[in-house]
Design a protein around this motif. Structure first.
Motif, PDB file in Angstrom:
ATOM      1  N   ALA B 181      31.323  66.813   8.912  1.00  0.00           N
ATOM      2  CA  ALA B 181      32.725  67.119   9.214  1.00  0.00           C
ATOM      3  C   ALA B 181      33.093  66.619  10.620  1.00  0.00           C
ATOM      4  O   ALA B 181      34.213  66.142  10.848  1.00  0.00           O
ATOM      5  N   ASP B 182      32.150  66.719  11.555  1.00  0.00           N
ATOM      6  CA  ASP B 182      32.432  66.261  12.916  1.00  0.00           C
ATOM      7  C   ASP B 182      32.617  64.745  12.950  1.00  0.00           C
ATOM      8  O   ASP B 182      33.489  64.222  13.641  1.00  0.00           O
ATOM      9  N   MET B 183      31.748  64.048  12.198  1.00  0.00           N
ATOM     10  CA  MET B 183      31.896  62.591  12.147  1.00  0.00           C
ATOM     11  C   MET B 183      33.229  62.220  11.509  1.00  0.00           C
ATOM     12  O   MET B 183      33.958  61.349  11.990  1.00  0.00           O
ATOM     13  N   LEU B 184      33.551  62.909  10.422  1.00  0.00           N
ATOM     14  CA  LEU B 184      34.808  62.636   9.719  1.00  0.00           C
ATOM     15  C   LEU B 184      36.004  62.789  10.662  1.00  0.00           C
ATOM     16  O   LEU B 184      36.871  61.915  10.732  1.00  0.00           O
ATOM     17  N   LEU B 185      36.017  63.868  11.412  1.00  0.00           N
ATOM     18  CA  LEU B 185      37.156  64.105  12.309  1.00  0.00           C
ATOM     19  C   LEU B 185      37.187  63.079  13.432  1.00  0.00           C
ATOM     20  O   LEU B 185      38.247  62.584  13.811  1.00  0.00           O
ATOM     21  N   HIS B 229      36.130  58.015   1.957  1.00  0.00           N
ATOM     22  CA  HIS B 229      35.427  58.716   3.023  1.00  0.00           C
ATOM     23  C   HIS B 229      34.893  60.077   2.585  1.00  0.00           C
ATOM     24  O   HIS B 229      33.919  60.551   3.145  1.00  0.00           O
ATOM     25  N   THR B 230      35.572  60.714   1.630  1.00  0.00           N
ATOM     26  CA  THR B 230      35.175  62.083   1.293  1.00  0.00           C
ATOM     27  C   THR B 230      34.945  62.303  -0.204  1.00  0.00           C
ATOM     28  O   THR B 230      33.832  62.140  -0.687  1.00  0.00           O
ATOM     29  N   THR B 307      32.702  65.819  -2.329  1.00  0.00           N
ATOM     30  CA  THR B 307      32.276  65.073  -1.147  1.00  0.00           C
ATOM     31  C   THR B 307      30.749  65.057  -1.055  1.00  0.00           C
ATOM     32  O   THR B 307      30.143  64.020  -0.789  1.00  0.00           O
ATOM     33  N   ALA B 308      30.134  66.206  -1.307  1.00  0.00           N
ATOM     34  CA  ALA B 308      28.672  66.282  -1.270  1.00  0.00           C
ATOM     35  C   ALA B 308      28.060  65.300  -2.262  1.00  0.00           C
ATOM     36  O   ALA B 308      27.121  64.569  -1.938  1.00  0.00           O
ATOM     37  N   ARG B 309      28.598  65.266  -3.465  1.00  0.00           N
ATOM     38  CA  ARG B 309      28.074  64.349  -4.496  1.00  0.00           C
ATOM     39  C   ARG B 309      28.283  62.898  -4.094  1.00  0.00           C
ATOM     40  O   ARG B 309      27.407  62.057  -4.264  1.00  0.00           O
ATOM     41  N   HIS B 310      29.480  62.615  -3.571  1.00  0.00           N
ATOM     42  CA  HIS B 310      29.808  61.248  -3.191  1.00  0.00           C
ATOM     43  C   HIS B 310      28.846  60.741  -2.113  1.00  0.00           C
ATOM     44  O   HIS B 310      28.282  59.651  -2.211  1.00  0.00           O
ATOM     45  N   ILE B 311      28.648  61.551  -1.083  1.00  0.00           N
ATOM     46  CA  ILE B 311      27.764  61.151   0.018  1.00  0.00           C
ATOM     47  C   ILE B 311      26.316  61.050  -0.474  1.00  0.00           C
ATOM     48  O   ILE B 311      25.588  60.105  -0.145  1.00  0.00           O
ATOM     49  N   ALA B 312      25.895  62.021  -1.277  1.00  0.00           N
ATOM     50  CA  ALA B 312      24.515  62.005  -1.781  1.00  0.00           C
ATOM     51  C   ALA B 312      24.249  60.745  -2.597  1.00  0.00           C
ATOM     52  O   ALA B 312      23.204  60.096  -2.463  1.00  0.00           O
ATOM     53  N   THR B 313      25.211  60.387  -3.438  1.00  0.00           N
ATOM     54  CA  THR B 313      25.034  59.200  -4.278  1.00  0.00           C
ATOM     55  C   THR B 313      24.919  57.948  -3.430  1.00  0.00           C
ATOM     56  O   THR B 313      24.047  57.104  -3.641  1.00  0.00           O
TER      57      THR B 313
END
Lengths: 412, 484
Positions: B181-185, B229-230, B307-313
């Motif tokens: 979340a910090d990177m995203l912001l 991104h998310t 978002t968790a699934r997207h990043i994990a994939t």
């Protein structure tokens, strides 16, 4: 629907599709017409980023166009007037070559076209456009490659394989059929000895790399090896600028003009995602369209005698909003244009079942509503240029698309 | 040990650590040093505080500018260039009797030096230096992954060219082992991203500026945040969410050259351009709240299961396989959710995936990873001018900080194992072999760089090479060197 633009004739299509539909399509493929020495080429140019069809071929005769497209709408008057195609549509003035071909009956436009994809993700849109599948997914093969793979073994087009232009292979031409890769480069090349030794290791240990390297070496020899004056092409820029587009077309034409060269090619040009300051008759989009126009010209010149048998088709994943956005650009939309050029094209026509641009006529109140299916256009080209039957096209090349009938009479 | 796609044999764990997770072995016995505990070696790098940072106080990096300074330099250069153009255009309106006889005038170069290109080159050098020196380079690979996930493109314009390197140093590197979340912001606040995805021009139609100037929304940033991104495409948001989110993001912009809104080149929230009122995103209503409105939304979507699934994939695809096992993806997604997006925990979980150590090395190194591995192999100083490396990357289709679209460069082997790509790798291997100023014994280099995993065919081909240079080029082209 405007009466000023030509439309596909539904009654004729209906006749063909009913009584003995399969046989109606299994007519003698044109490539087999030895009598007139026809040797067809098909070139597919993928425009990545979603081309604004309304700024490429503007419906200047539509009373709602100028209001929606605002400052960037094409117009027949002003400093850079659009090039009239018929009484209703006019072409972006950055495309004089296409206009000339259109007048000569060698270029056509299909307007208000879209694939079956209705969302607005570039990447899914390109996936659908290039894979030819009904929806996005982890596609690994493209329709153009599957078309090649569907031809009988030994058939001339199949034997020569496909050509992929650029540093990576576009999905549309990835698959099991052989594909040659080529891109303009300017690196000093190593001697054959090293290449042979690397190939030897690959042949024993890594067949995938072996095949790729072999094709790369072959393509390089074909494109550059026969330049007797010793000049080599210098890279002029990426595939998102006019010089780069022109140069890649130049190289591709050279490879495709030879008797043993590939008949089928795929190119991908980037940079069409015009959210901001898109420009109209001049500006950013016009610069890119000028590059595409240059590519048409290079194909016409480079293919020489073979231009008469050539069909070039430029396609994009979707269009852009009909209304300009808050930053004098356009956001992701639906309906757009398919551009066709080449001596094989039955041109001089804008083919459109024009949906209109009134608020209620726009798709989701935002986009030019699609009335033609891009797959129908591509199927028509594949049927007439490559000789594939509607059954194969509806089943293997564009799976689950039997309901999308090939558009007839695109080819002379 | 074979490394082709068809090979069933698991590779040497030390080579896995250096190729699959790291940036490749260097001649000073990286393989030998980690042989005892390859996993531990990777994890040790993750424990080093601030390892991803490029410290500005090191003399080598003293010239690097923060993004505000870089953008100000670009703004100043643009103003100079414009003044030069205007000065040149003015006399051209007069009858050109003098210049007609003086051809040198016509060819005069613009007076302003290409400051953006200089900054870009220095930033590129800093990144290459980092990649060449890292051991084993897992963290640099993570930087590359996140930089590509949140990509910007210098093709967008000179402002982005000037601050692309600073963007990575400011918005990516500090968070690579921190919280998603910090990177995203940080990313979505950064001028480079606001510029690249056009948000600096997006204006709320009902805002004061929108009413006055008759301008409006640009959806680009909002759409790509949700899609790329998310949450990921197809995760259930609708066009109305995109439009609404675009409205929430209005006012997120960069202070201009005159500094009316703040220090030129820095992020500012321009309340005048912000779409007023509450807004709905994914069924949740966000009350009016200026800049905080979109920040609240970003904090929410950073924690969505999609978002968790997207990043994990994406992580599994980058490090494990083009098509990673569903179990690996599910496990990584679970770690993401349980740790509230702790990216260090996620990196550790990747190393602990059994798949990572059992599967043959089937992925092809990306162009950046290949070029870095080549430079590490031939000795970090050989031919290490940024322009050469940048030229190689361009030729291979992966120019630095210049992806073809906001989805970044492809992470699939198919995309890079092209005919043209392999032919270009051959050219580069040959160039690199000729640049290496001290080619030792290629057989010994093979042992040092590939070790026990070298196949008999590769070994034999190198032993029979016509020259040391050819032997080295063969090594740099070997499947064991290309695959990871």
């Amino acid at each position: 629907m405007s009466l000023l633009c030509e439309t596909p004739n539904p009654s004729r299509r209906a006749v063909l599709m009913t009584g003995g539909a399969l046989f109606a399509w299994a007519y003698l493929p044109r490539f087999a017409r030895a009598a007139d020495n026809r040797d067809p080429r098909l070139i597919v140019i993928v425009l990545r980023g979603a081309l604004d069809g309304l700024s490429t071929v503007g419906p200047v005769g539509d009373p709602d166009y100028a209001g929606l497209h605002g400052d960037i709408a094409l117009s027949l008057s002003g400093a850079n007037p659009a090039l009239p195609l018929d009484g209703f549509f006019a072409l972006n003035p950055a495309m004089p070559v296409f206009a000339r071909l259109f007048k000569a009956g060698q270029a056509a436009v299909v307007h208000a076209a879209a694939t079956g994809y209705r969302d607005r993700s570039h990447f899914d849109g390109q996936d659908v456009l290039e894979s030819g599948l009904p929806g996005p997914g982890n596609a690994t093969t493209g329709w153009l490659n599957r078309a090649l793979a569907s031809l009988p073994a030994g058939e001339r087009i199949a034997k020569a394989g496909g050509l992929a232009v650029g540093p990576s292979t576009p999905l549309v031409i990835r698959g099991s059929a052989p594909v040659l890769g080529w891109a303009p480069q300017a690196l000093p090349t190593p001697g054959d000895a090293l290449a042979e030794r690397v190939l030897d290791v690959y042949n024993h240990r890594d067949p995938v790399l072996a095949a790729a390297l072999q094709k790369g070496l072959d393509a390089d020899r074909m494109a550059l090896g026969d330049q007797l004056d010793g000049r080599t092409m210098k890279p002029k820029g990426g595939l998102d600028n006019a010089a780069g587009m022109r140069q890649s077309a130049q190289g591709a034409a050279k490879l495709m003009a030879s008797d043993d060269g590939p008949r089928i090619a795929a190119l991908a040009f980037d940079g069409w995602d015009t959210h901001v300051n898109e420009g109209g008759a001049t500006g950013r989009l016009a610069n890119l369209l000028g590059g595409l126009d240059g590519a048409f010209e290079e194909f016409e010149e480079g293919l020489g005698e073979r231009w008469k048998d050539t069909a070039v088709v430029a396609i994009t994943e979707f269009g852009r909003t009909a209304r300009i956005n808050g930053t004098v650009g356009t956001d992701h939309g639906t309906g757009t244009v398919v551009l066709l050029a080449g001596g094989a094209i039955k041109g001089g026509r804008v083919i459109a079942d024009w949906p209109g641009l009134k608020p209620a006529q726009l798709y989701e109140g935002r986009d030019l509503a699609p009335t033609s299916d891009v797959r129908a256009v591509l199927k028509g080209l594949l049927a007439d240029q490559v000789g594939l039957s509607a059954a194969v096209l509806g089943d293997r090349v564009f799976p689950d698309s039997a309901a999308v009938k090939p558009m007839r009479d695109l080819v002379v | 040990m074979a490394l082709s796609a068809s090979s069933p044999a698991p590779p040497d764990p030390a080579l896995v650590a250096l190729n699959r997770f790291g940036l490749g072995a260097r001649p000073d016995d990286d393989l030998g040093k980690i042989a005892a505990d390859p996993r531990g070696y990777l994890k040790a790098e993750l424990k080093q505080q601030d390892i991803a940072l490029i410290p500005a106080d090191a003399s080598k990096n003293a010239g690097l500018l923060d993004s505000a300074a870089a953008i100000q330099a670009s703004m100043a250069a643009a103003a100079e260039r414009k003044a030069a153009r205007d000065a040149k255009a003015a006399p051209a309106m007069q009858p050109a009797t003098d210049t007609a006889n003086n051809p040198t005038d016509a060819k005069e170069k613009p007076v302003a030096p290409p400051v953006e290109a200089d900054i870009y080159r220095d930033e590129a050098q800093a990144r290459f230096d980092r990649a060449l020196g890292a051991a084993p380079g897992f963290v640099e690979r993570l930087v590359g992954f996140w930089s590509n996930h949140f990509c910007i493109s210098v093709a967008k314009g000179q402002i982005v060219r000037a601050c692309a390197g600073a963007f990575e140093r400011e918005a990516i590197r500090p968070f690579v082992l921190g919280r998603f979340a910090d990177m995203l912001l940080a990313v979505e606040h950064h001028p480079a991203m606001l510029f690249y995805l056009d948000n600096q021009q997006s204006i709320g139609p009902d805002s004061r500026a929108g009413k006055r100037r008759g301008r409006g929304l640009n959806e680009n940033l909002a759409r790509e945040i949700l899609e790329l991104h998310t949450l990921g495409v197809g995760s259930g948001y609708a066009q109305a969410d995109v439009t609404s989110f675009a409205g929430m993001l209005t006012g997120w912009t960069m202070a201009g050259r005159r500094g009316r809104l703040g220090e030129p080149g820095t992020f500012v929230f321009n309340a005048n351009a912000h779409q007023p009122g509450e807004a709905v995103l994914l069924g949740k209503t966000y009350p009016a709240g200026g800049m905080g409105q979109a920040e609240a939304a970003l904090n929410d979507i950073a924690r969505q299961p999609a978002t968790a699934r997207h990043i994990a994939t994406k992580l599994a695809r980058h490090f494990l396989a083009d098509d990673p096992s569903p179990q690996s993806v599910a496990h990584l997604a679970e770690v993401f959710t349980k740790t509230d997006g702790d990216l260090r925990a996620l990196a550790l979980a990747l190393v602990d995936q059994p798949e990572a150590w059992s599967m043959p090395l089937t992925k092809l190194r990306s162009p950046f990873d290949y070029v870095v591995a080549v430079r590490r192999a031939i000795g970090a100083s050989a031919g290490n001018e940024p322009q050469r490396t940048l030229r190689w990357l361009r030729a291979l289709g992966e120019p630095l900080w210049q992806p073809p679209g906001p989805n970044g460069f492809s992470d699939r082997t198919d995309n890079w194992a092209s005919a043209e790509g392999l032919k270009t790798r051959l050219d580069i291997a040959w160039q690199a072999a000729r640049q290496a100023d001290n080619v030792g014994n290629p057989d010994a280099m093979l042992s040092t760089l590939i070790g026990a995993s070298a196949s008999a065919e590769t070994r034999e081909a190198i032993a029979r090479a016509e020259s040391k240079q050819q032997g080295l080029a063969l090594l740099l082209m070997a499947p064991e060197f290309q695959r990871r």
